[in-house]
Design a protein around this motif. Sequence first.
Motif, PDB file in Angstrom:
ATOM      1  N   GLU A 253     -21.856  28.341  35.418  1.00 21.84           N
ATOM      2  CA  GLU A 253     -20.848  29.165  35.619  1.00 21.84           C
ATOM      3  C   GLU A 253     -21.152  29.857  37.300  1.00 21.84           C
ATOM      4  O   GLU A 253     -22.425  30.146  37.448  1.00 21.84           O
ATOM      5  N   SER A 254     -20.034  29.605  37.914  1.00 18.99           N
ATOM      6  CA  SER A 254     -20.178  30.015  39.531  1.00 18.99           C
ATOM      7  C   SER A 254     -18.793  30.543  39.971  1.00 18.99           C
ATOM      8  O   SER A 254     -17.837  30.052  39.648  1.00 18.99           O
ATOM      9  N   GLN A 255     -19.009  31.326  40.948  1.00 20.97           N
ATOM     10  CA  GLN A 255     -17.748  31.912  41.782  1.00 20.97           C
ATOM     11  C   GLN A 255     -17.925  31.904  42.954  1.00 20.97           C
ATOM     12  O   GLN A 255     -19.166  32.113  43.503  1.00 20.97           O
ATOM     13  N   SER A 256     -16.991  31.555  43.884  1.00 23.31           N
ATOM     14  CA  SER A 256     -17.367  31.569  45.528  1.00 23.31           C
ATOM     15  C   SER A 256     -15.999  32.264  46.009  1.00 23.31           C
ATOM     16  O   SER A 256     -14.937  31.989  45.473  1.00 23.31           O
TER      17      SER A 256
ATOM     18  N   TYR B 128     -11.023  26.293  38.901  1.00 22.01           N
ATOM     19  CA  TYR B 128      -9.755  27.063  39.229  1.00 22.01           C
ATOM     20  C   TYR B 128      -9.903  27.639  40.781  1.00 22.01           C
ATOM     21  O   TYR B 128     -10.983  28.106  41.125  1.00 22.01           O
ATOM     22  N   SER B 129      -8.952  27.406  41.405  1.00 19.62           N
ATOM     23  CA  SER B 129      -9.013  27.653  43.037  1.00 19.62           C
ATOM     24  C   SER B 129      -7.566  28.388  43.363  1.00 19.62           C
ATOM     25  O   SER B 129      -6.455  27.883  42.944  1.00 19.62           O
TER      26      SER B 129
ATOM     27  N   SER C 158     -23.663  33.168  41.069  1.00 24.94           N
ATOM     28  CA  SER C 158     -23.943  32.391  39.922  1.00 24.94           C
ATOM     29  C   SER C 158     -25.386  32.641  39.401  1.00 24.94           C
ATOM     30  O   SER C 158     -26.109  32.897  40.131  1.00 24.94           O
ATOM     31  N   SER C 159     -25.521  32.443  38.106  1.00 25.41           N
ATOM     32  CA  SER C 159     -26.973  33.019  37.421  1.00 25.41           C
ATOM     33  C   SER C 159     -27.566  31.595  37.075  1.00 25.41           C
ATOM     34  O   SER C 159     -28.788  31.649  36.379  1.00 25.41           O
ATOM     35  N   ASN C 160     -27.457  30.577  37.645  1.00 25.50           N
ATOM     36  CA  ASN C 160     -27.701  29.322  37.189  1.00 25.50           C
ATOM     37  C   ASN C 160     -28.209  28.392  38.616  1.00 25.50           C
ATOM     38  O   ASN C 160     -28.130  27.114  38.624  1.00 25.50           O
ATOM     39  N   TRP C 161     -28.441  29.134  39.692  1.00 21.98           N
ATOM     40  CA  TRP C 161     -28.754  28.173  40.933  1.00 21.98           C
ATOM     41  C   TRP C 161     -30.122  27.419  40.517  1.00 21.98           C
ATOM     42  O   TRP C 161     -30.041  26.364  41.133  1.00 21.98           O
ATOM     43  N   GLN C 162     -30.925  28.123  39.850  1.00 23.52           N
ATOM     44  CA  GLN C 162     -32.232  27.124  39.697  1.00 23.52           C
ATOM     45  C   GLN C 162     -31.833  25.978  38.943  1.00 23.52           C
ATOM     46  O   GLN C 162     -32.527  25.134  38.989  1.00 23.52           O
TER      47      GLN C 162
ATOM     48  N   GLU D 136     -15.784  27.926  38.606  1.00 27.12           N
ATOM     49  CA  GLU D 136     -15.922  26.927  37.947  1.00 27.12           C
ATOM     50  C   GLU D 136     -16.946  27.076  36.853  1.00 27.12           C
ATOM     51  O   GLU D 136     -17.906  27.823  36.806  1.00 27.12           O
ATOM     52  N   GLN D 137     -16.593  26.405  35.629  1.00 30.61           N
ATOM     53  CA  GLN D 137     -17.629  26.203  34.579  1.00 30.61           C
ATOM     54  C   GLN D 137     -17.592  25.055  33.783  1.00 30.61           C
ATOM     55  O   GLN D 137     -16.979  24.080  33.882  1.00 30.61           O
TER      56      GLN D 137
END
Length: 231
Positions: free
Chosen positions: A119-122, A68-69, A166-170, A109-110
């Motif tokens: 999951e990430s947000q920017s 979604y943007s 995001s909590s999933n960078w790694q 994005e999911q």
Amino acid sequence: TTINEFSSSRYLRNNLFNTQLQINSRINKKINSKTDFSFIADKQKQNISDSSSIFSDNEFLFSNSAHYSVLKPTLFKISEHFDIDLTKKSVLQVSFSVIKDIVLQTESEQVLQKKLFYESQSKIKNNWLAFSGKLNYTKRISINKAFQFKAEYGHFNFPQEILAISSNWQKLFNLPDTAYKNFNQYYLNKYDLIKTNTSFFVKTKVFSPAFKFTLPREYHFQPLVSSDTCW
């Protein structure tokens, strides 16, 4: 307006506001002016979803994603131009303009893939400012000779700030486990430009319509600042 056999999810929805104004005026017998004003604002939304399945090594790999943007551009511009008749043989043209360009873009994005959830947000913000001024002086020395001087100055300020969460960078970038969730990047590009141009025009029987001799000068100044922060 719709397109046959074209999914509505592929449309980009926007709310555009656009207004422009131009004013031409004669200040006196020797000075004419032209003023331009424009303002543009928009809001664009888009939803994208995708699902796929791939058969590999005797099993199906399923993947689902949703994106979604929102994009919000805003542009403001004002410019002024003067035509000045100094004498019967000399003319001066002066103009300047100011442009303010602001763009705010947010995305989320999911992704679900092989029982793993990302999951990430920017958010990206551009806050640009540009100023320019021009001068053009022309003088007719004689019937066959003329002199012209041009000068231009421009100042451009292009800052950009990016914030990603995001909590999933790694997992996304195959990195060692870290506690970082926020990534902030700041980028500032300033640019100054000075240009001058001196020209002489000579009309002779050999050079027709006119022979031109020019002495150009140009100067650039461009410091650059950037920073990256994680926490």
